[in-house]
Motif scaffolding. Structure first.
Motif, PDB file in Angstrom:
ATOM      1  N   TYR A  32       0.868  -1.187   0.000  1.00 17.45           N
ATOM      2  CA  TYR A  32       0.000   0.000   0.000  1.00 17.45           C
ATOM      3  C   TYR A  32       0.899   1.230   0.000  1.00 17.45           C
ATOM      4  O   TYR A  32       1.703   1.412   0.907  1.00 17.45           O
ATOM      5  N   VAL A  33       0.759   2.050  -1.042  1.00 12.55           N
ATOM      6  CA  VAL A  33       1.617   3.214  -1.271  1.00 12.55           C
ATOM      7  C   VAL A  33       0.855   4.489  -0.908  1.00 12.55           C
ATOM      8  O   VAL A  33      -0.292   4.656  -1.338  1.00 12.55           O
ATOM      9  N   PRO A  34       1.480   5.391  -0.143  1.00 13.34           N
ATOM     10  CA  PRO A  34       0.803   6.659   0.170  1.00 13.34           C
ATOM     11  C   PRO A  34       0.438   7.418  -1.105  1.00 13.34           C
ATOM     12  O   PRO A  34       1.236   7.481  -2.049  1.00 13.34           O
ATOM     13  N   ARG A  35      -0.750   7.991  -1.126  1.00 12.39           N
ATOM     14  CA  ARG A  35      -1.188   8.751  -2.312  1.00 12.39           C
ATOM     15  C   ARG A  35      -0.219   9.858  -2.683  1.00 12.39           C
ATOM     16  O   ARG A  35      -0.021  10.135  -3.855  1.00 12.39           O
ATOM     17  N   GLN A  36       0.382  10.508  -1.666  1.00 16.66           N
ATOM     18  CA  GLN A  36       1.271  11.625  -1.975  1.00 16.66           C
ATOM     19  C   GLN A  36       2.516  11.157  -2.721  1.00 16.66           C
ATOM     20  O   GLN A  36       3.225  11.976  -3.305  1.00 16.66           O
ATOM     21  N   ASP A  37       2.784   9.856  -2.747  1.00 21.41           N
ATOM     22  CA  ASP A  37       3.936   9.329  -3.472  1.00 21.41           C
ATOM     23  C   ASP A  37       3.545   8.725  -4.817  1.00 21.41           C
ATOM     24  O   ASP A  37       4.347   8.050  -5.459  1.00 21.41           O
ATOM     25  N   ALA A  38       2.315   8.961  -5.238  1.00 17.69           N
ATOM     26  CA  ALA A  38       1.840   8.497  -6.545  1.00 17.69           C
ATOM     27  C   ALA A  38       1.602   9.700  -7.452  1.00 17.69           C
ATOM     28  O   ALA A  38       1.306  10.799  -6.984  1.00 17.69           O
ATOM     29  N   ASN A  39       1.766   9.485  -8.748  1.00 18.46           N
ATOM     30  CA  ASN A  39       1.480  10.529  -9.725  1.00 18.46           C
ATOM     31  C   ASN A  39      -0.017  10.483 -10.031  1.00 18.46           C
ATOM     32  O   ASN A  39      -0.455   9.794 -10.947  1.00 18.46           O
ATOM     33  N   MET A  40      -0.781  11.213  -9.224  1.00 19.46           N
ATOM     34  CA  MET A  40      -2.242  11.169  -9.335  1.00 19.46           C
ATOM     35  C   MET A  40      -2.737  11.700 -10.687  1.00 19.46           C
ATOM     36  O   MET A  40      -3.850  11.380 -11.094  1.00 19.46           O
ATOM     37  N   ALA A  41      -1.913  12.467 -11.400  1.00 17.25           N
ATOM     38  CA  ALA A  41      -2.304  12.969 -12.720  1.00 17.25           C
ATOM     39  C   ALA A  41      -2.463  11.831 -13.726  1.00 17.25           C
ATOM     40  O   ALA A  41      -3.142  11.992 -14.740  1.00 17.25           O
ATOM     41  N   LEU A  42      -1.856  10.673 -13.446  1.00 15.37           N
ATOM     42  CA  LEU A  42      -1.959   9.525 -14.341  1.00 15.37           C
ATOM     43  C   LEU A  42      -3.127   8.611 -13.997  1.00 15.37           C
ATOM     44  O   LEU A  42      -3.359   7.613 -14.664  1.00 15.37           O
ATOM     45  N   SER A  76      -8.192   3.814 -12.653  1.00 19.91           N
ATOM     46  CA  SER A  76      -7.494   3.295 -13.825  1.00 19.91           C
ATOM     47  C   SER A  76      -6.212   4.101 -13.989  1.00 19.91           C
ATOM     48  O   SER A  76      -6.108   5.235 -13.510  1.00 19.91           O
ATOM     49  N   VAL A  77      -5.242   3.508 -14.658  1.00 21.15           N
ATOM     50  CA  VAL A  77      -3.967   4.166 -14.934  1.00 21.15           C
ATOM     51  C   VAL A  77      -3.932   4.516 -16.412  1.00 21.15           C
ATOM     52  O   VAL A  77      -4.264   3.683 -17.262  1.00 21.15           O
ATOM     53  N   LYS A  78      -3.512   5.750 -16.709  1.00 21.97           N
ATOM     54  CA  LYS A  78      -3.352   6.179 -18.094  1.00 21.97           C
ATOM     55  C   LYS A  78      -1.877   6.499 -18.301  1.00 21.97           C
ATOM     56  O   LYS A  78      -1.362   7.459 -17.727  1.00 21.97           O
TER      57      LYS A  78
END
Length: 119
Positions: free
Chosen positions: A47-57, A77-79
């Motif tokens: 489980y990865v913290p949201r702040q460490d994900a590229n939410m724009a994708l 979904s991932v784009k």
């Protein structure tokens, strides 16, 4: 709501390694703050913290599921690179109290993205 116990153990521990999630070579998330959730006989999930994900994708979808131990899950979904990986990510935005640690974290389907621990 069910509580984890001897018949269905669930543990959540900090992962000391760097976790990187990629889709078609594009980094979706990278963190040194992942949580490893081990549930009964299922494979461990990062489980990865949201702040460490590229939410724009990521794009929220209409899909929802329910876990009697964790609560209601929402999906993204991932784009990446012109491709869409439908419902590749799930998250418990308001998990049951026993699973509160995973709030604000994302989990990824390993058959849709590459999840690796790096040095």
């Amino acid at each position: 709501m069910k509580l984890p116990g001897p018949d269905h153990p669930i543990t959540i521990t900090p992962n000391p390694k760097r976790v990187r999630v990629t889709a078609d070579g594009v980094v979706i998330a990278e963190t040194t703050h992942a949580l490893t959730l081990k549930e009964a006989n299922y494979p461990a999930v990062q489980y990865v913290p949201r702040q460490d994900a590229n939410m724009a994708l990521l794009a929220r979808t209409e899909r929802t599921t329910h876990c009697p131990y964790k609560g209601d899950a929402s999906y993204f979904s991932v784009k990446a690179n012109g491709k869409t990986l439908d419902n590749a990510i799930w998250t418990y935005e308001t998990p049951f109290p026993a699973m509160a640690e995973i709030s604000g974290h994302l989990a990824f389907y390993p058959d849709k993205v590459k999840i690796e621990e790096v040095a």
